[in-house]
Design an enzyme around this catalytic site. Structure first.
Site, PDB file in Angstrom:
ATOM      1  N   GLY A   1      33.403 -16.003  67.132  1.00  0.00           N
ATOM      2  CA  GLY A   1      34.719 -15.451  67.473  1.00  0.00           C
ATOM      3  C   GLY A   1      35.592 -15.200  66.261  1.00  0.00           C
ATOM      4  O   GLY A   1      35.675 -16.031  65.354  1.00  0.00           O
TER       5      GLY A   1
ATOM      6  N   ASP B   1      38.138  -8.234  71.586  1.00  0.00           N
ATOM      7  CA  ASP B   1      37.495  -9.546  71.747  1.00  0.00           C
ATOM      8  C   ASP B   1      38.177 -10.562  70.828  1.00  0.00           C
ATOM      9  O   ASP B   1      37.519 -11.394  70.199  1.00  0.00           O
ATOM     10  CB  ASP B   1      35.988  -9.473  71.476  1.00  0.00           C
ATOM     11  CG  ASP B   1      35.245 -10.705  71.992  1.00  0.00           C
ATOM     12  OD1 ASP B   1      35.888 -11.594  72.592  1.00  0.00           O
ATOM     13  OD2 ASP B   1      34.024 -10.785  71.788  1.00  0.00           O
TER      14      ASP B   1
ATOM     15  N   HIS C   1      29.676  -9.809  80.408  1.00  0.00           N
ATOM     16  CA  HIS C   1      29.211 -10.275  79.093  1.00  0.00           C
ATOM     17  C   HIS C   1      27.692 -10.323  79.219  1.00  0.00           C
ATOM     18  O   HIS C   1      27.154 -11.155  79.959  1.00  0.00           O
ATOM     19  CB  HIS C   1      29.795 -11.668  78.822  1.00  0.00           C
ATOM     20  CG  HIS C   1      29.214 -12.358  77.627  1.00  0.00           C
ATOM     21  ND1 HIS C   1      29.946 -12.597  76.481  1.00  0.00           N
ATOM     22  CD2 HIS C   1      27.987 -12.871  77.383  1.00  0.00           C
ATOM     23  CE1 HIS C   1      29.190 -13.219  75.589  1.00  0.00           C
ATOM     24  NE2 HIS C   1      27.990 -13.408  76.122  1.00  0.00           N
TER      25      HIS C   1
HETATM   26  O1  DOR Z   1      32.624 -14.113  69.598  1.00  0.00           O
HETATM   27  C1  DOR Z   1      32.855 -14.504  70.725  1.00  0.00           C
HETATM   28  N1  DOR Z   1      33.803 -15.401  70.975  1.00  0.00           N
HETATM   29  N2  DOR Z   1      32.120 -14.026  71.752  1.00  0.00           N
HETATM   30  C2  DOR Z   1      32.217 -14.513  72.985  1.00  0.00           C
HETATM   31  O2  DOR Z   1      31.523 -14.054  73.845  1.00  0.00           O
HETATM   32  C3  DOR Z   1      33.132 -15.638  73.279  1.00  0.00           C
HETATM   33  C4  DOR Z   1      34.223 -15.678  72.306  1.00  0.00           C
HETATM   34  C5  DOR Z   1      35.012 -16.953  72.355  1.00  0.00           C
HETATM   35  O3  DOR Z   1      35.428 -17.354  73.436  1.00  0.00           O
HETATM   36  O4  DOR Z   1      35.261 -17.530  71.289  1.00  0.00           O
END
Ligand code: DOR
Length: 398
Positions: free
Chosen positions: A304, A285, A160
């Protein structure tokens, strides 16, 4: 059976497909396609530690509904899998609750804090690689140590890439939308800077190195150049980076992820990257959060989005149908390449799709506990009808 089959079969080992079609002969129609189970090397299933967002049971069911039979889970959990005993807590839940193959990554550093290396050797036999996803390893010498250890263990570093000194509290791309709406931006260098740093180390050390969720045009260029020099690097991008850009942002948490949606030029460079082979695989992701957390808007909601149930329909509708990539290339990106890089057996798992079904994406249908998707209401083509993993029907829509 072969004479009877009129479904389009894209899976090499047809023994299990054959048995399936004997039982469900109505799938013998050209509108159905049978693909090898998809493989996503980047998901967050939140267990142990955050089961109010997603569990291994709900995440794996959602994956089956998305056509996936292998996923690799990220270690931003509680406890973080940074020792074998912590990892075993997660492995035990996987053993009892997962309906597909779930492969947990081990952390690179203790607590993903970037300070002390995790017990990588103890965990190595049970993990597809090592990652501190959710956080970048800030210290170059720590990353160097981790790469040396990963090389010794024959496992990839799954990076990452994010330089915390360049973030300045940003939460969307540092581009036109941020400027027009008064938001703090995240610059592209926060991603490509650490990628460039790490590639210098990979050149020296020669470990297998995989870059997570690339979003910026500079990153594509840097990786293309490194590959031409023979560096042992692969990378992934996500469906959202390929079909969206920051001009499509709205003031809602479901448009917020890290890295952020970048500019049209970035999106075009990523598309070129999947066309010319610079980008090896597409990973979602899948990062579910609770409805309450994602209701806090662009600035305040956590990074996220949920993605495992929409990936294939989005990619098929918006990349394959318009002729940007072929269906065969999409299948390489979703099935062959990820398994090859992470040494996951291909097996005879498969997924059955109705490629003619057209419908609007409705997060109320998701089996994932996470409902935040930037694709809400998008019209897509392609509906998962069934997924078979280890000979078991783990999802069916009939
Ligand atoms: O959008 C994201 N959510 N990017 C990340 O690097 C972590 C992830 C999360 O764990 O919610």
């Amino acid at each position: 059976m072969t004479d009877m089959i009129r479904a389009q079969v894209y899976i090499a080992n047809t023994a299990s497909v054959s048995r399936f079609l004997d039982g469900y002969s109505f799938f013998n129609s050209p509108k159905y396609a049978i693909f090898p189970g998809f493989c996503d090397v980047h998901v967050h299933f939140r267990e142990p530690g955050f089961s109010y967002k997603e569990t291994i049971a709900s995440g794996s069911l959602a994956s089956a509904r998305g056509g996936y039979t292998d996923v690799c889970t990220m270690p931003n959990l509680n406890p973080v899998p940074d020792t074998l005993s912590n990892l075993n807590i997660q492995r035990k839940i996987i053993e009892t609750d997962a309906c597909i193959h779930v492969h947990p990554y081990g952390a690179i550093t203790v607590g993903e804090k970037g300070e002390v290396l995790a017990d990588m050797a103890d965990m190595a036999p049970y993990v597809p690689g090592f990652s501190d996803d959710g956080r970048g390893v800030q210290d170059r010498s720590r990353m160097r140590e981790a790469m040396l250890k990963a090389k010794e263990l024959g496992k990839p570093i799954v990076a990452h890439c994010e330089d915390n000194t360049l973030l300045h509290g940003g939460y969307i791309h540092d581009g036109a939308y941020a400027a027009a709406h008064g938001h703090r931006g995240i610059c592209s260098e926060s991603e490509w800077g650490p990628v460039a740093r790490d590639l210098e180390l990979v050149k020296e050390i020669g470990c297998a190195y995989h870059v997570c969720h690339i979003s910026a045009k500079e990153t594509v260029d840097i990786i293309r150049k490194a590959k031409a020099e023979g560096v042992n690097v692969t990378c992934e991008t996500g469906p959202h980076y390929l079909v969206m850009d920051d001009s499509m942002l709205k003031e809602e948490g479901r448009f917020k992820m890290n890295p952020p949606l970048r500019s049209k030029e970035d999106r075009e460079a990523l598309i070129q990257g999947i066309q010319d082979g610079t980008i090896d695989m597409i990973a979602t992701d899948h990062a579910p959060h609770s409805a309450e957390e994602k209701a806090r808007g662009l600035e305040k909601s956590p990074f996220g989005i949920t993605g495992i149930e929409t990936a294939f329909p989005i990619l098929y509708t918006y990349l394959v149908k318009p002729g940007i990539i072929t269906l065969e290339r999409l299948l390489e990106l979703l099935t062959v390449n990820p398994r090859k890089r992470f040494q996951l057996p291909i097996g005879d798992d498969f997924t059955v799709w109705d490629l003619e079904a057209e419908y609007p994406i409705d997060s109320a249908d998701f089996l994932s506990m996470g409902k935040a998707t930037p694709f809400e209401g998008w019209t897509v083509q392609g509906r998962c009808m069934a997924t078979v993993c280890d000979g078991k029907l783990v999802y069916k829509a009939f």
